[in-house]
Design a protein around this motif. Structure first.
Motif, short mmCIF file in Angstrom:
data_model
loop_
_atom_site.label_atom_id
_atom_site.label_comp_id
_atom_site.label_asym_id
_atom_site.label_seq_id
_atom_site.Cartn_x
_atom_site.Cartn_y
_atom_site.Cartn_z
N ASN A 204 29.50 6.73 -35.10
CA ASN A 204 30.42 6.22 -36.13
C ASN A 204 29.75 6.19 -37.49
O ASN A 204 30.37 6.47 -38.50
CB ASN A 204 30.88 4.82 -35.74
CG ASN A 204 31.94 4.87 -34.65
OD1 ASN A 204 32.60 5.89 -34.48
ND2 ASN A 204 32.08 3.80 -33.90
N LYS A 205 28.47 5.84 -37.50
CA LYS A 205 27.72 5.81 -38.76
C LYS A 205 27.67 7.19 -39.38
O LYS A 205 27.85 7.37 -40.56
CB LYS A 205 26.30 5.31 -38.50
CG LYS A 205 26.02 3.95 -39.10
CD LYS A 205 24.58 3.58 -38.88
CE LYS A 205 24.46 2.12 -38.48
NZ LYS A 205 23.15 1.79 -37.95
N ARG B 1 27.69 5.49 -29.53
CA ARG B 1 28.96 5.38 -30.26
C ARG B 1 28.73 4.76 -31.64
O ARG B 1 29.34 5.15 -32.61
CB ARG B 1 29.95 4.54 -29.45
CG ARG B 1 30.93 5.43 -28.72
CD ARG B 1 31.96 4.65 -28.00
NE ARG B 1 31.42 4.02 -26.80
CZ ARG B 1 32.12 3.22 -26.00
NH1 ARG B 1 33.37 2.93 -26.29
NH2 ARG B 1 31.57 2.69 -24.93
N LYS B 2 27.84 3.80 -31.68
CA LYS B 2 27.53 3.15 -32.96
C LYS B 2 26.94 4.17 -33.94
O LYS B 2 27.35 4.27 -35.09
CB LYS B 2 26.52 2.01 -32.72
CG LYS B 2 26.73 0.84 -33.67
CD LYS B 2 25.59 -0.12 -33.56
CE LYS B 2 25.86 -1.22 -32.51
NZ LYS B 2 24.71 -2.14 -32.39
#
Ligand SMILES: [Zn+2]
Ligand SMILES: [Zn+2]
Length: 183
Positions: A39-40, A35-36
């Motif tokens: 998002n990036k 998820r990180k």
């Protein structure tokens, strides 16, 4: 990207973020990381990249999409080298003039990454010159292609092109025309 053996796929659960399938314990670790990363990636890409794409489309157009411009990197180094070379040759010219000797030859044109390569003749030009040149060169290339087409009767549209039209033109004629392009 590693492929999962089909036999074990029933033990796997899909990641809700990227859709890849993982074993439950792996997914637990993967999910927050994924998820990180996701998002990036979704951040709007830089306007610089957009501009680069814009100029590439403008200059290269539909001619040879595989001939891409080299990445614009270490420009300062190239600029610095050009700058040093320019000063050095200017000094030599001044010295030669003072001593009444013949002028040294101009420095070889460096391959400046800022320069745009003409898709027709592969020569490189600065932005302003490239615009003028490529219009001219494209006309020349089209003329050569047209000449090649009309001298060789073609009954139907060729499906497989063995050579690009420009290369199919008569070689001596091509050379003569290219010679006249030097200005
Ligand atoms: Zn994922
Ligand atoms: Zn050209």
């Amino acid at each position: 990207m590693s492929q999962i053996p089909a036999a074990r796929s029933q033990d796997l659960a899909p990641c809700r973020t990227c859709g890849r399938r993982f074993a439950q314990d792996v997914l637990l670790r993967h999910d927050p990381i994924c998820r990180k990363v996701f998002n990036k990636k979704r951040k709007p890409f830089s306007s610089m990249e957009q501009r680069l794409q814009g100029t590439e489309i403008m200059t290269v157009r539909k001619q040879h999409p595989q001939k891409k411009q080299p990445e614009k990197k270490s420009n300062w180094r190239q600029h610095h080298e050009d700058f040093i070379n320019a000063i050095r040759s200017a000094k030599q010219v001044t010295k030669a003039l003072k001593e009444g000797r013949p002028l040294p030859p101009p420095p070889p044109p460096s391959i400046n990454p800022d320069y745009i390569q003409c898709p027709h003749c592969s020569r490189r030009f600065n932005e302003a010159a490239a615009e003028r040149h490529m219009k001219f060169c494209e006309e020349q290339a089209a003329r050569r292609a047209f000449a090649a087409k009309t001298t060789r009767p073609v009954g139907k549209k060729l499906v497989t092109q063995r050579k690009p039209p420009a290369a199919a033109a008569l070689p001596h004629r091509k050379r003569a025309q290219e010679g006249s392009q030097y200005r």
